[in-house]
Scaffold this motif. Sequence first.
Motif, PDB file in Angstrom:
ATOM      1  N   HIS A 177      56.064  30.414  42.237  1.00  0.00           N
ATOM      2  CA  HIS A 177      55.470  31.591  41.604  1.00  0.00           C
ATOM      3  C   HIS A 177      53.948  31.552  41.673  1.00  0.00           C
ATOM      4  CE1 HIS A 177      59.004  33.624  39.981  1.00  0.00           C
ATOM      5  NE2 HIS A 177      59.503  32.432  39.734  1.00  0.00           N
ATOM      6  N   LEU A 178      53.367  30.373  41.517  1.00  0.00           N
ATOM      7  CA  LEU A 178      51.910  30.264  41.588  1.00  0.00           C
ATOM      8  C   LEU A 178      51.398  30.616  42.979  1.00  0.00           C
ATOM      9  CD1 LEU A 178      51.211  27.038  39.486  1.00  0.00           C
ATOM     10  CD2 LEU A 178      50.719  29.412  38.863  1.00  0.00           C
ATOM     11  N   GLU A 179      52.114  30.210  44.000  1.00  0.00           N
ATOM     12  CA  GLU A 179      51.730  30.568  45.369  1.00  0.00           C
ATOM     13  C   GLU A 179      51.797  32.073  45.571  1.00  0.00           C
ATOM     14  OE1 GLU A 179      50.477  28.977  48.102  1.00  0.00           O
ATOM     15  OE2 GLU A 179      50.104  27.418  46.605  1.00  0.00           O
ATOM     16  N   TYR A 180      52.826  32.679  45.033  1.00  0.00           N
ATOM     17  CA  TYR A 180      52.975  34.139  45.157  1.00  0.00           C
ATOM     18  C   TYR A 180      51.821  34.847  44.437  1.00  0.00           C
ATOM     19  CZ  TYR A 180      55.349  38.597  45.759  1.00  0.00           C
ATOM     20  OH  TYR A 180      55.668  39.891  46.143  1.00  0.00           O
ATOM     21  N   ILE A 181      51.462  34.343  43.259  1.00  0.00           N
ATOM     22  CA  ILE A 181      50.368  34.950  42.501  1.00  0.00           C
ATOM     23  C   ILE A 181      49.053  34.842  43.271  1.00  0.00           C
ATOM     24  CG2 ILE A 181      48.953  34.721  40.422  1.00  0.00           C
ATOM     25  CD1 ILE A 181      51.481  33.884  38.932  1.00  0.00           C
ATOM     26  N   LYS A 182      48.813  33.706  43.873  1.00  0.00           N
ATOM     27  CA  LYS A 182      47.584  33.545  44.646  1.00  0.00           C
ATOM     28  C   LYS A 182      47.510  34.556  45.788  1.00  0.00           C
ATOM     29  CE  LYS A 182      47.142  28.626  43.504  1.00  0.00           C
ATOM     30  NZ  LYS A 182      47.249  27.235  44.004  1.00  0.00           N
ATOM     31  N   GLY A 183      48.664  34.885  46.344  1.00  0.00           N
ATOM     32  CA  GLY A 183      48.710  35.891  47.406  1.00  0.00           C
ATOM     33  C   GLY A 183      48.366  37.285  46.922  1.00  0.00           C
ATOM     34  N   LEU A 184      48.540  37.519  45.642  1.00  0.00           N
ATOM     35  CA  LEU A 184      48.239  38.841  45.087  1.00  0.00           C
ATOM     36  C   LEU A 184      46.743  39.132  45.066  1.00  0.00           C
ATOM     37  CD1 LEU A 184      50.700  38.965  42.024  1.00  0.00           C
ATOM     38  CD2 LEU A 184      50.997  39.989  44.281  1.00  0.00           C
ATOM     39  N   HIS A 185      45.920  38.100  45.219  1.00  0.00           N
ATOM     40  CA  HIS A 185      44.473  38.298  45.235  1.00  0.00           C
ATOM     41  C   HIS A 185      44.032  39.161  46.415  1.00  0.00           C
ATOM     42  CE1 HIS A 185      42.979  35.949  41.891  1.00  0.00           C
ATOM     43  NE2 HIS A 185      43.764  34.946  42.205  1.00  0.00           N
ATOM     44  N   GLN A 186      44.881  39.287  47.409  1.00  0.00           N
ATOM     45  CA  GLN A 186      44.544  40.145  48.552  1.00  0.00           C
ATOM     46  C   GLN A 186      44.454  41.609  48.143  1.00  0.00           C
ATOM     47  OE1 GLN A 186      47.328  39.425  51.746  1.00  0.00           O
ATOM     48  NE2 GLN A 186      47.231  37.206  51.507  1.00  0.00           N
ATOM     49  N   ASP A 187      45.225  41.991  47.127  1.00  0.00           N
ATOM     50  CA  ASP A 187      45.270  43.392  46.695  1.00  0.00           C
ATOM     51  C   ASP A 187      44.702  43.641  45.306  1.00  0.00           C
ATOM     52  OD1 ASP A 187      46.688  44.347  49.052  1.00  0.00           O
ATOM     53  OD2 ASP A 187      48.417  43.257  48.268  1.00  0.00           O
ATOM     54  N   TYR A 188      44.597  42.584  44.493  1.00  0.00           N
ATOM     55  CA  TYR A 188      44.165  42.770  43.104  1.00  0.00           C
ATOM     56  C   TYR A 188      43.114  41.722  42.737  1.00  0.00           C
ATOM     57  CZ  TYR A 188      48.587  45.297  43.160  1.00  0.00           C
ATOM     58  OH  TYR A 188      49.624  46.146  43.494  1.00  0.00           O
ATOM     59  N   ASP A 189      42.147  42.155  41.942  1.00  0.00           N
ATOM     60  CA  ASP A 189      41.078  41.275  41.499  1.00  0.00           C
ATOM     61  C   ASP A 189      41.389  40.799  40.085  1.00  0.00           C
ATOM     62  OD1 ASP A 189      38.727  39.895  41.208  1.00  0.00           O
ATOM     63  OD2 ASP A 189      37.512  41.670  40.761  1.00  0.00           O
ATOM     64  N   PHE A 190      41.693  39.527  39.920  1.00  0.00           N
ATOM     65  CA  PHE A 190      41.992  38.985  38.601  1.00  0.00           C
ATOM     66  C   PHE A 190      41.652  37.501  38.563  1.00  0.00           C
ATOM     67  CE2 PHE A 190      45.880  38.648  41.110  1.00  0.00           C
ATOM     68  CZ  PHE A 190      46.275  37.339  40.894  1.00  0.00           C
ATOM     69  N   GLU A 191      41.506  36.995  37.348  1.00  0.00           N
ATOM     70  CA  GLU A 191      41.263  35.570  37.130  1.00  0.00           C
ATOM     71  C   GLU A 191      42.561  34.926  36.667  1.00  0.00           C
ATOM     72  OE1 GLU A 191      38.669  32.538  34.238  1.00  0.00           O
ATOM     73  OE2 GLU A 191      38.441  34.714  34.061  1.00  0.00           O
ATOM     74  N   LEU A 192      43.011  33.918  37.386  1.00  0.00           N
ATOM     75  CA  LEU A 192      44.211  33.179  37.004  1.00  0.00           C
ATOM     76  C   LEU A 192      43.818  31.978  36.160  1.00  0.00           C
ATOM     77  CD1 LEU A 192      47.275  32.645  37.212  1.00  0.00           C
ATOM     78  CD2 LEU A 192      46.803  31.365  39.313  1.00  0.00           C
ATOM     79  N   VAL A 193      44.322  31.928  34.924  1.00  0.00           N
ATOM     80  CA  VAL A 193      44.055  30.810  34.019  1.00  0.00           C
ATOM     81  C   VAL A 193      45.371  30.078  33.809  1.00  0.00           C
ATOM     82  CG1 VAL A 193      43.214  30.120  31.759  1.00  0.00           C
ATOM     83  CG2 VAL A 193      42.266  32.152  32.864  1.00  0.00           C
ATOM     84  N   SER A 194      45.490  28.896  34.400  1.00  0.00           N
ATOM     85  CA  SER A 194      46.747  28.151  34.326  1.00  0.00           C
ATOM     86  C   SER A 194      46.474  26.745  33.813  1.00  0.00           C
ATOM     87  CB  SER A 194      47.425  28.108  35.700  1.00  0.00           C
ATOM     88  OG  SER A 194      48.740  27.619  35.595  1.00  0.00           O
ATOM     89  N   GLY A 195      47.458  25.872  33.947  1.00  0.00           N
ATOM     90  CA  GLY A 195      47.304  24.495  33.502  1.00  0.00           C
ATOM     91  C   GLY A 195      48.417  23.632  34.066  1.00  0.00           C
ATOM     92  N   PRO A 196      48.264  22.322  34.009  1.00  0.00           N
ATOM     93  CA  PRO A 196      49.233  21.411  34.613  1.00  0.00           C
ATOM     94  C   PRO A 196      50.504  21.208  33.804  1.00  0.00           C
ATOM     95  CG  PRO A 196      47.478  20.161  33.579  1.00  0.00           C
ATOM     96  CD  PRO A 196      47.102  21.600  33.465  1.00  0.00           C
ATOM     97  N   VAL A 197      50.476  21.602  32.517  1.00  0.00           N
ATOM     98  CA  VAL A 197      51.610  21.358  31.627  1.00  0.00           C
ATOM     99  C   VAL A 197      51.938  22.637  30.853  1.00  0.00           C
ATOM    100  CG1 VAL A 197      52.485  19.984  29.691  1.00  0.00           C
ATOM    101  CG2 VAL A 197      50.942  18.931  31.350  1.00  0.00           C
ATOM    102  N   ASN A 198      53.227  22.918  30.714  1.00  0.00           N
ATOM    103  CA  ASN A 198      53.671  24.062  29.913  1.00  0.00           C
ATOM    104  C   ASN A 198      53.477  23.726  28.432  1.00  0.00           C
ATOM    105  OD1 ASN A 198      55.307  25.879  28.355  1.00  0.00           O
ATOM    106  ND2 ASN A 198      56.384  26.442  30.223  1.00  0.00           N
ATOM    107  N   LYS A 199      52.583  24.446  27.784  1.00  0.00           N
ATOM    108  CA  LYS A 199      52.286  24.185  26.377  1.00  0.00           C
ATOM    109  C   LYS A 199      52.745  25.304  25.458  1.00  0.00           C
ATOM    110  CE  LYS A 199      48.333  21.127  27.210  1.00  0.00           C
ATOM    111  NZ  LYS A 199      46.899  20.867  26.892  1.00  0.00           N
TER     112      LYS A 199
END
Length: 259
Positions: free
Chosen positions: A52-74
Motif C-alpha cells: 500500500h505504501l508503494e501504491y501511495i508513493k505512486g499517487l504523487h504523480q497526480d496529487y500533491d500531498f505530504e505522507l506522514v508515516s512510521g515504522p510501527v503501527n501505533k
Amino acid sequence: MIETAGRFEEVTLMITHYNRSKSLERLLGEIKAAGCSFSAIVVADDCSTAEHLEYIKGLHQDYDFELVSGPVNKGLGNNLNKGQDAVKTPYTLYIQEDFTPLEGFRTHLENGLSLLKERADFDMVRFYAYNKYPYLKPYQFGFSEMLFKWWYPGLDKFAYYSDHPHLRRSTFFQKFGRYLEGVSGDKTEFSMMMSFLRNGGKAFFYEQHKSILDQVNSADEPSTMTRNRWRNSENFFVRQIRTVYRYVNCYTGLWFGKS
C-alpha cells in the motif's frame, strides 16, 4: 480567506489512512473533481503494508500531498496526533480515506468555514454522522448548533464530538488535549468526546448529515475497524447490561475524567 472559488488557502486536508490505498486514491480524485484545492494535504498513515505504501508513493504523480508515516503501527490516536502535528494552516478538514464527497460538497465546506470565521466561540463543524444528533438549534446554511446538557434524556447526547469528517480549528489540541494513544480506536474517540464536553467544546452539525459525504467500504478494501462481540451482540440481556455500562461510563467520564 478563500481567494478563489474552491481554493481553501487557510485549510489543510488531513486524511487518515491504513491499508486502503485505492480508497485513498478515490478520495483524492473525488476531492479534485469537486473543484476543491487546499493549502496542503496531509496523509497520516498508520504503518500500512509495503504494497500500500508503494501504491501511495505512486499517487504523487497526480496529487500533491505530504505522507506522514512510521515504522510501527501505533493505533488511531497516534495517527491522528502526528497528522495534526503536520498541519500548518489555521483550519483542518479531517476525512478518513474511505469517504467520498457528494454533490455540493464544496459549497457546504465553504459555508462551514464561513461559520467558524463568523463564530470564534465554535470549535468545529461536523459534516457526517451515522445518526442525527438529538439536540439541535437551527442556525444557517442547513447547519445547526449542537446543544448539550448533562440532564438531557438519553445517551445519544454524548456523541457531540466524533471522528467522522469535520472541519476544525488547528488549535484543537490546545483546548482539548491530544488524542489518547495506546488504546483501541473506540477508547481514543471516547476519550476525546469526553474532553470536548468537559472543556466546553462547541460545534455545528449539518442536519442532512449523510448528504455531504458518503462512506464507502468495498469488498476489496473493507473497514479496518474491529469491535468485540460483546459490543455488537443483540442478545437481550447483553443489551441491557451494555446500556447500564454505557450510562455509568459516560457520566463517569464526563464528571470525573481528566481535562
